[in-house]
Design a protein around this motif. Sequence first.
Motif, PDB file in Angstrom:
ATOM      1  N   HIS A   1       2.362  10.488   0.698  1.00 46.76           N
ATOM      2  CA  HIS A   1       3.634  10.516   1.411  1.00 46.76           C
ATOM      3  C   HIS A   1       4.747  10.036   0.483  1.00 46.76           C
ATOM      4  O   HIS A   1       4.917   8.844   0.262  1.00 46.76           O
TER       5      HIS A   1
ATOM      6  N   ARG B   1      11.052   7.312   9.926  1.00 44.31           N
ATOM      7  CA  ARG B   1      11.009   8.760  10.052  1.00 44.31           C
ATOM      8  C   ARG B   1       9.774   9.195  10.821  1.00 44.31           C
ATOM      9  O   ARG B   1       9.833   9.994  11.737  1.00 44.31           O
ATOM     10  N   TYR B   2       8.630   8.621  10.451  1.00 43.47           N
ATOM     11  CA  TYR B   2       7.392   8.999  11.120  1.00 43.47           C
ATOM     12  C   TYR B   2       7.425   8.540  12.569  1.00 43.47           C
ATOM     13  O   TYR B   2       6.923   9.195  13.471  1.00 43.47           O
TER      14      TYR B   2
ATOM     15  N   GLN C   1       8.970   4.484   7.360  1.00 44.20           N
ATOM     16  CA  GLN C   1       8.150   4.679   8.559  1.00 44.20           C
ATOM     17  C   GLN C   1       9.001   5.107   9.744  1.00 44.20           C
ATOM     18  O   GLN C   1       8.525   5.785  10.638  1.00 44.20           O
TER      19      GLN C   1
ATOM     20  N   LEU D   1       7.310   7.443   1.775  1.00 39.59           N
ATOM     21  CA  LEU D   1       6.801   6.075   1.879  1.00 39.59           C
ATOM     22  C   LEU D   1       6.628   5.459   0.498  1.00 39.59           C
ATOM     23  O   LEU D   1       6.892   4.280   0.292  1.00 39.59           O
TER      24      LEU D   1
ATOM     25  N   ILE E   1      12.086  17.439   2.926  1.00 39.03           N
ATOM     26  CA  ILE E   1      12.380  17.133   4.318  1.00 39.03           C
ATOM     27  C   ILE E   1      13.768  17.620   4.702  1.00 39.03           C
ATOM     28  O   ILE E   1      14.342  17.193   5.696  1.00 39.03           O
TER      29      ILE E   1
ATOM     30  N   LYS F   1      -0.766  21.259   4.233  1.00 34.68           N
ATOM     31  CA  LYS F   1      -1.734  20.183   4.390  1.00 34.68           C
ATOM     32  C   LYS F   1      -3.097  20.702   4.803  1.00 34.68           C
ATOM     33  O   LYS F   1      -4.008  19.929   5.040  1.00 34.68           O
TER      34      LYS F   1
ATOM     35  N   TYR G   1       0.831  -1.204   0.000  1.00 33.32           N
ATOM     36  CA  TYR G   1       0.000   0.000   0.000  1.00 33.32           C
ATOM     37  C   TYR G   1       0.867   1.256   0.000  1.00 33.32           C
ATOM     38  O   TYR G   1       0.643   2.191  -0.772  1.00 33.32           O
ATOM     39  N   TYR G   2       1.890   1.254   0.851  1.00 37.32           N
ATOM     40  CA  TYR G   2       2.781   2.412   0.892  1.00 37.32           C
ATOM     41  C   TYR G   2       3.444   2.649  -0.462  1.00 37.32           C
ATOM     42  O   TYR G   2       3.544   3.765  -0.944  1.00 37.32           O
TER      43      TYR G   2
END
Lengths: 138, 524
Positions: free
Chosen positions: B62, B75-76, B73, B65, B428, B112, B54-55
């Motif tokens: 994102h 990072r999150y 992930q 991802l 980022i 966002k 899915y990512y």
Amino acid sequence: MGSADPATPKHGPPPLWLWGPRLIAAGVMAFVAYLKLTDNPADIAIFTQLGMEPHGRYLVGAIEGFCALVLLSPYAPVGAVMTSGVMLGAIIAHATKLGLIVNGDGGKHVGLLALVFLSSLLLAFFRRRELPLIGDTL
Amino acid sequence: MALSFAVDLEKVSRAANISIPIVTGLSFLAGNYLTFYLHFVTVPLIMLTGLNLYYLHGQRSHALLANYGILAQMRYLFESLGPEFRQYLFMSDTEERPFNRVERAEVYRKAKGIDSASAFGSQLQFGGADFKLLHSMYPVPKEELEPYRLTIGEERELDQAYTLDKPLMISAMSYGSLGSHAVRALARGAKKAGIPMNTGEGGYPKYHLMEGCDLIFQMGTAKFGVRHEDGTLDDERLAKLAAEDAVKVIEIKLSQGAKPGKGGLLPKEKITQEIAELRGVPLGKDVVSPPFHAECRDAASTVAFIRRVQEVSGLPVGIKLCLGRDTELVALLRAMKEQDVFPDYLSIDGAEGGTGAAPKAFMDDFGVPLLEALPVVDARLKDEEIRHKMKLFAAGKLISPGKQLIALSLGADAVYSARGFMLALGCIQALQCNANTCPVGITTHRPELQRGLDIEGKAQRVANYVHALEHDWEEALSALGKRSLRELSPENVLMPGRLQGDTILTREDEQQNLINLRRVSRRP
Ligand SMILES: Cc1cc2nc3c(=O)[nH]c(=O)nc-3n(C[C@H](O)[C@H](O)[C@H](O)COP(=O)(O)O)c2cc1C
């Protein structure tokens, strides 16, 4: 990005109808956990066939009971993911070892499985944003 | 650390993305043939595989991802640890450079569409070392605010004068420094937001033109897209480019804050066949633009060149420079007066400006920072009594509404931002713009990295960012006691190193204003 962010928008309350799948999943999980933990002969037969009798049966029963509790707690989305995991295991069992009809039940067992699987998926999907760690990315 | 992170994340994540399904398959077989207990491992692995798929292929919001899958992930995960952990593990919220996490988070939130209200108090320093805005005791009611309008080229009464209705533009970033996805996302976002985008010095604006936004065509010192073989201006090609509907303004870049006195630099890693063609340069070699325009060897010839571009293009023509020696600026302004030729705008790039690639010494140690330069330039223009002959723009880390308003108060008529928009695109700050390895697909041409940059989704974020800024400008304007952004003046700004009582700065008291502003320019 976001999860550390106090301003991340809070998801609105989940729709009321989600209580349906949530209660179905929790109820069935509690029920089958009870059967497994109380040495229900049909379950003994199944787990014998899987080569997991009796420890596997107790383990799965305990997990199912735990799932039922989590499903009713505020962490319901986590419970839903766990429940769908248990159901995935059951699907593997039926697909590889047990077949569709177990102990001549005319497929009732598999039907129940499908019902719970669907319920837990619905619940997990509609409340996915509340999942810890991955919620923000879904 | 940043560099090794890139290389490693890429390799490691590729290995992970391949091995997760393989291990899942093996676990399934083992569960099937050895013992069913192993399916306790198979099931979580199947779920992990699904999530990873899915990512990688299912979601578009994102970039990290989508490019790296589940490993990104981390990072999150680290972000979710919150400042209390990060402070010990890594860096505090106000420590990162060039933009700290607090500054970046504000852009991310705006992009966002998330409310940017914060709690408890500012995380910034209050040691008198920063510029702050000075509000009025008598805020202006919202209904009385006047819309912003700025017409570039009105001084020369051009038919093709160009009107801005927002005081913000996307600053020069060439196709070359940016990948095509980033260019298109910015261009589409600019169109949605109704602001113009500067093409940067990357030659013919192929990808910019695809999205139908208004363009400011930048002519760098190498004049990519409008040059003769020897690097001088090809009038015919300029006229043709200026005739493009989307091209509204021409910008002559004299210098840039990140590398004043040095030409543009595009590392060979980032030169693709297409870029080589658009710019007319060879493959496999760093492209280094000359440090000056062949036509501009002193003040008089520079002004003559401005006139030539104005005449050939028929469009508003501005110049971009990073302030160096004050005396040279004055000489340039006097030459303008002598020849009665004025650029339609003067854009001041602060020394803190960004770049796709520049020598470190130039980035670190050259040029006047924006907030020091801007009042000086404004004052010099007034000294020479030509302030009304042109617009004044400013750029240099103006990514938050407050900083933008400070620049507008100190003399700018509109502001440019480059990196603010990169952050809106999902930058980022991995600091790899020169290496073609940008992990979120912005400053890279590699298709597998650009994949993660969803043009439509990011274009919307660019537009959201602008709209959120607009909202904040309005609120701030009312608090500052002014009716329109054009009315902002130095009285709205507290400058570091001086107490407010030192100065009486009002538009009415122009003379006093100049004296005080000169004082700023001389402060150590
Ligand atoms: C990736 C990148 C590419 C850039 N390319 C150009 C360019 O082609 N021409 C130019 O004049 N400035 C270029 N700049 C400088 C910006 O236009 C701008 O002047 C500077 O970054 C200051 O704005 P900021 O602080 O908002 O980023 C570039 C900056 C970045 C970050």
